[in-house]
Write an enzyme that holds these catalytic residues in place. Structure first.
Site, PDB file in Angstrom:
ATOM      1  CD  GLU A   1      -7.171   5.841   2.846  1.00  0.00           C
ATOM      2  OE1 GLU A   1      -6.916   6.280   2.070  1.00  0.00           O
ATOM      3  OE2 GLU A   1      -6.189   5.155   3.554  1.00  0.00           O
TER       4      GLU A   1
ATOM      5  CG  ASP B   1      -2.210   1.011   0.873  1.00  0.00           C
ATOM      6  OD1 ASP B   1      -3.303   0.352   1.590  1.00  0.00           O
ATOM      7  OD2 ASP B   1      -2.378   1.415   0.521  1.00  0.00           O
TER       8      ASP B   1
HETATM    9  C1  GLC Z   1      -4.575   3.856   0.017  1.00  0.00           C
HETATM   10  C2  GLC Z   1      -5.448   3.401   0.140  1.00  0.00           C
HETATM   11  C3  GLC Z   1      -5.569   1.978  -1.122  1.00  0.00           C
HETATM   12  C4  GLC Z   1      -5.605   3.063  -2.213  1.00  0.00           C
HETATM   13  C5  GLC Z   1      -3.599   2.929  -2.488  1.00  0.00           C
HETATM   14  C6  GLC Z   1      -3.612   4.061  -3.476  1.00  0.00           C
HETATM   15  O1  GLC Z   1      -3.496   4.192   0.906  1.00  0.00           O
HETATM   16  O2  GLC Z   1      -5.264   2.678   1.275  1.00  0.00           O
HETATM   17  O3  GLC Z   1      -6.589   1.651  -0.304  1.00  0.00           O
HETATM   18  O4  GLC Z   1      -5.367   1.951  -2.849  1.00  0.00           O
HETATM   19  O5  GLC Z   1      -3.548   3.914  -1.180  1.00  0.00           O
HETATM   20  O6  GLC Z   1      -4.416   5.450  -3.801  1.00  0.00           O
END
Ligand code: GLC
Length: 656
Positions: free
Chosen positions: A515, A320
């Site tokens: 988030e 991530d």
């Molecule tokens: C974010 C998320 C993830 C996402 C990634 C790219 O922090 O946790 O779900 O796909 O970054 O945007």
């Protein structure tokens, strides 16, 4: 050894002993106890031979390039000439050259510019197409004008896996039109505490439903597992995320610690991954969260022993966003530990240059074994071949008619209808088509609030209706439905005369978030609509229909008690007309569509605010999984195959 050296060695030895004493015992994982699975459709002899032929041509530097992904806000196509990265992403709200409202054509141009450089024939360079990832989590939601579907929590309430598959396929088509070939979806958390800001990215707290949906979402996005050259048929790579246990963190804290047992991880949180792998999912994204104090990005037992070993996952694992940098001893620019644990591609949005250099050093020094690097690159190339990225043709690119098509809007509207859950109705619904209706509240004419987070921007909190020319607000949908039946909206100023409303539809709930910005300390939440406004309408003898927009179940007992009807509408997306389809009857007063949605998360409705985990609230204080009233029956709109125990609404109501 010099005196200084021996002192350092002794100090280091002491420190190691001390740290071993302080560090919590690494939790033991037993891969043999986990369910077996196997990636369907990823490995075939011919493709593996093509990969082997490429691997021998690739320098170590180009192999390291393949395992690093940068964000388009921090890299240019020209950078790929010096740093041959294997992938780029557009993170939430990245836009095209910083323009969040770029058109589909502008997105396609950007994708083609990166791809062209990756395919150039240059000395010391083996042309390998770059892979472009994006969060299309409820439609192609970064791109202005895309159809936005209900977030996953609403799809969970629909209890319709085929609908999920169709939405995946439509989303993949719109992505392919813009030249983007990798979707960081479906999210497969099984959220256990609605205080978590990402609850709405989950389909359900019920792992059985998540498992059914996982396969459907993957097949919709990717096409059948055996389908080769996916991009040539408008399909993209899917991502099962976030592995593992993101929905199990203590108190729902985002990126927190999941302190459940290994058995609970298996029983509740792994089910979606087994289904996704068996459906041929091409990628998995690691979770920021920890299990028993160990960060998932560094958990070799889970990433390699379980996922790639026991579960037979043959695609690749992407970290991530700088998730590797959260490991002890690591930074965003340097982390052999995550790679050796089983991360195959770093998501390194901004620190990718330094990470490239450090990772190259780690391979040359042996800190990262060459065999680990070759395994990761093989997995990445395997996905690129299955996707058809090496093929010259991308037949869906630029097909503007497919983007936000009438068919996709109709699909989204169907999803809205099916997602609605009726928690209360004293008979005020359905609304007669010739009624005078007051529509009010912060969500009445607010498409951005209908969509929630991950819409145009990361948080989705800076949009206006003008950003959704293809969309329809809830108010506009009601107005159109009433106009068709001889009814009309009234503005509520003249409550006594001809403009006295027969009923008020009040739309309110949560403002957009994404988030950790959505984390709550309590399940109680001030939904921004003062009770006094609801009660005033009731005192004036005007019945109230609440349309509640939220990314999760919330304690709203006072609102429930002050409403004649209460509809959980979740985060329905751009097709607000789907709500009117169910709320407004035909001219004869017959429902045009019935409620069919039912809860995929328990909903607190006890007399006292919920403070703490919902799991601690007794059953009598919650609407149970599967609850949902309908016009047709006195009982549930009980979904086929639901795990909910059948109870009549009357029975349910009696215990409330
Ligand atoms: C974010 C998320 C993830 C996402 C990634 C790219 O922090 O946790 O779900 O796909 O970054 O945007």
């Amino acid at each position: 050894m010099s005196v200084r050296g021996s002192i350092c060695a002794a100090l280091l030895a002491c420190a190691c002993i001390a740290s071993r004493a302080a560090a919590p015992a690494a939790p033991v994982i037993h891969p043999g106890s986990w369910p077996a699975a196997h990636s369907r459709g990823l490995v075939d002899e011919r493709t593996e031979a093509r990969i082997s032929a490429l691997l021998v041509q690739l320098s170590v530097a180009e192999k390291v390039g393949q395992v690093i992904q940068a964000d388009v806000a921090h890299i240019t196509p020209d950078d790929l000439r010096r740093y041959p990265l294997g992938s780029v992403l557009a993170g939430g709200g990245a836009g095209v050259n910083g323009n969040k409202r770029a058109s589909a054509a502008q997105w396609l141009q950007m994708a083609r510019e990166f791809r062209a450089v990756s395919l150039e024939g240059r000395p010391d360079h083996v042309p390998i197409p770059v892979m472009f990832g994006i969060d299309a989590v409820h439609g192609h939601n970064n791109v202005a004008g895309a159809v936005i579907y209900p977030h996953n929590i609403g799809l969970g309430a629909a209890h319709d896996a085929e609908l999920v598959r169709r939405i995946g396929a439509a989303t993949a088509e719109e992505m392919s039109v813009t030249g983007i070939d990798w979707d960081f979806a479906p999210a497969l958390p099984v959220p256990q505490d609605p205080r978590w800001g990402r609850t709405y990215e989950g389909y359900s707290q019920d792992p059985a439903l998540v498992s059914r949906y996982a396969a459907a979402a993957v097949e919709g996005l990717q096409g059948a597992a055996e389908l080769d050259g996916k991009q040539q048929s408008g399909h993209v790579a899917a991502t099962a995320k976030h592995y593992l246990g993101d929905g199990a963190t203590q108190d729902g804290v985002d990126q927190g610690d999941s302190r459940v047992s290994e058995a609970e991880l298996i029983r509740t949180h792994a089910r979606g991954y087994v289904a996704a792998i068996d459906a041929g999912v091409l990628t998995v994204m690691a979770s920021y969260s920890s299990w028993q104090g160990q960060k998932a990005h560094g958990n070799q037992a889970l990433l390699t022993g379980v996922l790639k070993g026991r579960m037979g996952f043959e695609g690749f694992v992407v970290g991530d966003w700088n998730g590797h940098g959260q490991l002890p001893g690591c930074s965003n620019e340097h982390c052999a530990a995550a790679f050796n644990a089983g991360i195959d591609m770093f998501m390194a949005p901004d620190g990718w240059r330094a990470l490239y250099g450090h990772t190259l050093e780690d391979v040359r020094s042996g800190a990262i074994p060459l065999s680990r690097l070759d395994d990761a690159v093989r997995r990445i190339l395997r996905v690129k071949f299955r996707l058809g990225l090496f093929a010259a043709q991308r037949p869906y690119e630029g097909r503007a008619a497919l983007f936000a098509s009438a068919a996709h809007r109709a699909l989204a509207r169907e999803a809205v209808r099916k997602s609605l859950v009726l928690l209360k109705n004293d008979g005020v619904l359905p609304i007669r088509a010739n009624a005078r209706v007051l529509v009010t509240g912060p969500g009445a004419d607010n498409i951005g609030m209908q969509c929630g987070g991950w819409t145009i921007s990361w948080q989705g909190d800076d949009t206006s209706n003008a950003d959704f020319p293809q969309g329809e607000s809830i108010q506009a949908g009601l107005e159109a439905a009433l106009a068709a039946g001889g009814g009309r909206l009234v503005d509520g100023h003249d409550l006594g005369g001809n403009d006295r409303p027969d009923v008020a539809v009040v739309v309110y709930g949560e403002k957009p978030y994404a988030e950790m910005f959505g984390d709550l300390q309590l399940a109680l939440y001030n939904v921004g609509m003062t009770l006094e406004q609801l009660r005033k309408l009731r005192r004036q003898g005007i019945p109230v229909v609440t349309v509640f927009l939220s990314g999760r179940p919330l304690w709203a007992r006072p609102e429930l008690d002050s409403s004649n009807a209460f509809v959980a509408a979740w985060l329905p997306g751009t097709e607000g007309g789907g709500i009117a389809d169910v709320l407004v009857a035909d001219a004869a007063g017959r429902p045009r569509h019935d409620f069919s949605g039912s809860l995929s998360f328990e909903w607190p409705n006890g007399a006292v605010p919920v403070r703490g985990p919902l799991s601690a609230v007794p059953a009598a204080g919650k609407y149970p999984l599967g609850f949902g009233l309908s016009y047709a029956g006195s009982g549930y709109a009980r979904p086929a195959g639901s795990t909910a125990s059948p109870k009549s609404a009357a029975g349910a109501a009696a215990t409330r």
